[in-house]
Enzyme design. Structure first.
Site, PDB file in Angstrom:
ATOM      1  N   ASP A  80       0.860  -1.183   0.000  1.00 54.28           N
ATOM      2  CA  ASP A  80       0.000   0.000   0.000  1.00 54.28           C
ATOM      3  C   ASP A  80       0.902   1.239   0.000  1.00 54.28           C
ATOM      4  O   ASP A  80       1.564   1.532   0.995  1.00 54.28           O
ATOM      5  CB  ASP A  80      -0.860  -0.055   1.275  1.00 54.28           C
ATOM      6  CG  ASP A  80      -1.846   1.089   1.383  1.00 54.28           C
ATOM      7  OD1 ASP A  80      -1.767   2.038   0.576  1.00 54.28           O
ATOM      8  OD2 ASP A  80      -2.706   1.019   2.285  1.00 54.28           O
ATOM      9  N   GLU A  90      -3.309   5.628  -4.708  1.00 52.57           N
ATOM     10  CA  GLU A  90      -4.728   5.995  -4.700  1.00 52.57           C
ATOM     11  C   GLU A  90      -4.945   7.428  -5.162  1.00 52.57           C
ATOM     12  O   GLU A  90      -4.020   8.251  -5.158  1.00 52.57           O
ATOM     13  CB  GLU A  90      -5.323   5.755  -3.304  1.00 52.57           C
ATOM     14  CG  GLU A  90      -4.787   6.655  -2.231  1.00 52.57           C
ATOM     15  CD  GLU A  90      -4.898   6.036  -0.830  1.00 52.57           C
ATOM     16  OE1 GLU A  90      -4.855   4.800  -0.685  1.00 52.57           O
ATOM     17  OE2 GLU A  90      -5.016   6.820   0.124  1.00 52.57           O
ATOM     18  N   HIS A 123      -0.031  -0.239  -4.709  1.00 51.38           N
ATOM     19  CA  HIS A 123      -1.153   0.546  -5.208  1.00 51.38           C
ATOM     20  C   HIS A 123      -1.041   1.992  -4.762  1.00 51.38           C
ATOM     21  O   HIS A 123      -0.573   2.297  -3.670  1.00 51.38           O
ATOM     22  CB  HIS A 123      -2.514  -0.064  -4.850  1.00 51.38           C
ATOM     23  CG  HIS A 123      -2.837  -0.189  -3.399  1.00 51.38           C
ATOM     24  ND1 HIS A 123      -3.263   0.865  -2.634  1.00 51.38           N
ATOM     25  CD2 HIS A 123      -2.821  -1.266  -2.575  1.00 51.38           C
ATOM     26  CE1 HIS A 123      -3.512   0.446  -1.405  1.00 51.38           C
ATOM     27  NE2 HIS A 123      -3.231  -0.837  -1.328  1.00 51.38           N
ATOM     28  N   CYS A 136      -8.646   6.720   5.554  1.00 50.06           N
ATOM     29  CA  CYS A 136      -8.997   5.329   5.291  1.00 50.06           C
ATOM     30  C   CYS A 136     -10.121   5.326   4.249  1.00 50.06           C
ATOM     31  O   CYS A 136     -11.012   6.170   4.274  1.00 50.06           O
ATOM     32  CB  CYS A 136      -9.468   4.684   6.595  1.00 50.06           C
ATOM     33  SG  CYS A 136     -10.411   3.174   6.318  1.00 50.06           S
TER      34      CYS A 136
HETATM   35  C1  LIG Z   1      -6.628  -1.292   2.480  1.00 52.14           C
HETATM   36  C2  LIG Z   1      -6.272  -0.147   3.333  1.00 52.14           C
HETATM   37  O1  LIG Z   1      -5.878   0.933   2.518  1.00 52.14           O
HETATM   38  C3  LIG Z   1      -5.071  -0.485   4.219  1.00 52.14           C
HETATM   39  O2  LIG Z   1      -4.294   0.432   4.516  1.00 52.14           O
HETATM   40  O3  LIG Z   1      -4.964  -1.644   4.626  1.00 52.14           O
HETATM   41  C4  LIG Z   1      -7.417   0.301   4.282  1.00 52.14           C
HETATM   42  C5  LIG Z   1      -8.015  -0.832   5.094  1.00 52.14           C
HETATM   43  C6  LIG Z   1      -8.872  -0.440   6.279  1.00 52.14           C
HETATM   44  O4  LIG Z   1      -8.668   0.644   6.861  1.00 52.14           O
HETATM   45  O5  LIG Z   1      -9.702  -1.238   6.683  1.00 52.14           O
HETATM   46  C7  LIG Z   1      -8.471   1.036   3.457  1.00 52.14           C
HETATM   47  O6  LIG Z   1      -9.360   0.370   2.925  1.00 52.14           O
HETATM   48  O7  LIG Z   1      -8.357   2.261   3.335  1.00 52.14           O
HETATM   49 MG   LIG Z   2      -4.289   2.012   3.066  1.00 52.65          MG
END
Ligand SMILES: C[C@](O)(C(=O)O)[C@H](CC(=O)O)C(=O)O
Ligand SMILES: [Mg+2]
Length: 302
Positions: free
Chosen positions: A88, A117, A115, A125
Site C-alpha cells: 500500500d 490511490e 497501489h 482510510c
Molecule cells: C486497504 C487499506 O488501505 C489499508 O491500509 O490496509 C485500508 C483498510 C482499512 O482501513 O480497513 C483502506 O481500505 O483504506
Molecule cells: Mg491504506
C-alpha cells in the site's frame, strides 16, 4: 512460462494472479505474520498502509507514515518469505519525481507491486467519511510517473480509486478506465457496496484485473470467493483480518493478567512455544549451532 525462468517479485505476483481466481491476498503486519501466511498456503501477501501506521507506529491511517517507514516494514517481511508482496503506497508521497522514487525504493525493498490511490495527500482510510480526491488527470499523472519509473518491468502498478464513496459508482468506473488507459496494470476498486457493483466494475474494465478489498467493519460486505469469482474479481484482499484478531487476543490477555493476576484462563488464546518454534524452524537453527559447537570441540582437542 518455462519452470526454470527465475521470476522477479513482480513476475511472481503476476504468476500468482494467473494461478488462483480470485487470488487471495492477505495482510501480514510483520515478518512473523508472513511466515504464518506461508504456512496457511497463501500465494501472495500484502502490507497495509493502515497496518504500518497502526501497528508499527500506533498512529491512525491518515497519511502520517513515510515511504521509508513502509520500506522498512517491506524489507523485514521480504527477508522472511519468498511470497510476492503487494504494498500500500497510499498517494505515492508526492509529485511525479517522488512517485518515481517510491516505485524504485519499493522495488529495491523487494516489493512485487504497489497501489497508489486518487485521494489528496491528506488521505483517509477508504472506508471512512470525508475523503477528497485529486482530479482524474492528476491521478493519471501519478500512474504515468509510476509506470515510467519501473526497474522491474513486471512490478505491478495498481491504481486505487476511492471515487465510489465520493463521486458515485459511475464516476469510479470512469476514473478506473482512465487509470488503466494511463498504464495502470490493475485496479483497486475501493469501498464498493454490493456484488452487483463489482460485476459492473469488472465488466467495464475488460481484461484489467480488479481487486476487491474485503476489509472488515467497512463499507464492503464480506463477499465469498465464489461470489467474487462469479463477479469477475481477480484479487480478494484481506488487509487487516489477522491484525484485528491478534489485537483482540492481546487485549484480552493484558486485561486478564491485570484482572486475574494470572494468565491461566487465557492460555487457550496463545500459540504454544512448540508451535512458535515450528513456524520459526527453530530446531534447524539449533541443529546448525550444535554441529558448529561439536566441530569447535573437535578442533580444540589436543
Ligand atoms: C486497504 C487499506 O488501505 C489499508 O491500509 O490496509 C485500508 C483498510 C482499512 O482501513 O480497513 C483502506 O481500505 O483504506
Ligand atoms: Mg491504506
Amino acid at each position: 512460462m518455462p519452470e526454470h525462468v527465475i521470476l522477479s517479485p513482480g513476475g511472481c505476483l503476476r504468476a500468482a494472479i494467473e494461478s488462483e481466481r480470485p487470488l487471495q491476498v492477505v495482510g501480514t503486519i510483520n515478518a512473523f505474520s508472513a511466515l504464518l501466511a506461508v504456512r496457511a498456503g497463501f500465494r501472495a501477501i500484502y502490507l497495509s498502509g493502515a497496518g504500518v501506521a497502526n501497528a508499527s507506529f500506533g498512529l491512525p491511517d491518515l497519511g502520517l507514515t513515510t515511504l521509508s517507514d513502509v520500506c522498512e516494514d517491506v524489507r523485514r517481511i521480504v527477508r522472511a518469505t519468498d511470497l510476492p508482496i503487494l504494498v500500500d503506497a497510499d498517494t505515492g508521497w508526492g509529485g511525479a519525481f517522488m512517485i518515481a522514487r517510491t516505485i524504485r525504493d519499493l522495488t529495491q525493498a523487494g516489493a512485487a507491486g504497489c497501489h497508489l490511490e486518487d485521494q489528496v495527500q491528506a488521505k483517509r482510510c477508504g472506508h471512512r467519511p470525508g475523503k477528497e480526491l485529486v482530479s482524474s488527470e492528476e491521478m493519471c499523472d501519478r500512474i504515468k510517473a509510476a509506470v515510467d519509473a519501473r526497474t522491474d518491468e513486471q512490478f505491478v502498478v495498481m491504481a486505487r480509486t476511492d471515487a465510489h464513496a465520493v463521486e458515485g459508482p459511475a464516476a469510479a468506473i470512469y476514473r478506473a478506465q482512465a487509470y488503466a488507459a494511463a498504464g495502470a496494470d490493475m485496479i483497486f476498486a475501493e469501498a464498493l457496496t454490493t456484488l452487483d457493483e463489482y460485476r459492473e466494475f469488472t465488466a467495464a474494465l475488460g481484461d484489467v484485473p480488479v481487486l476487491a478489498n474485503l476489509t472488515e467493519f467497512g463499507k464492503t460486505p464480506l463477499l465469498s470467493l465464489e461470489d467474487l469469482r462469479e463477479a469477475g474479481v481477480r484479487l480478494a484482499l484481506y488487509p487487516l483480518s489477522a491484525f484485528r484478531a491478534m489485537n483482540q487476543a492481546a487485549a484480552q490477555v493484558y486485561q486478564t493478567l491485570r484482572a486475574e493476576g494470572t494468565q491461566r484462563s487465557v492460555l487457550p488464546l496463545m500459540q504454544t512455544r512448540a508451535e512458535l518454534y515450528d513456524v520459526l524452524n527453530y530446531e534447524s537453527y539449533e541443529a546448525t549451532l550444535d554441529a558448529l559447537f561439536a566441530r569447535q570441540k573437535t578442533h580444540e582437542q589436543p
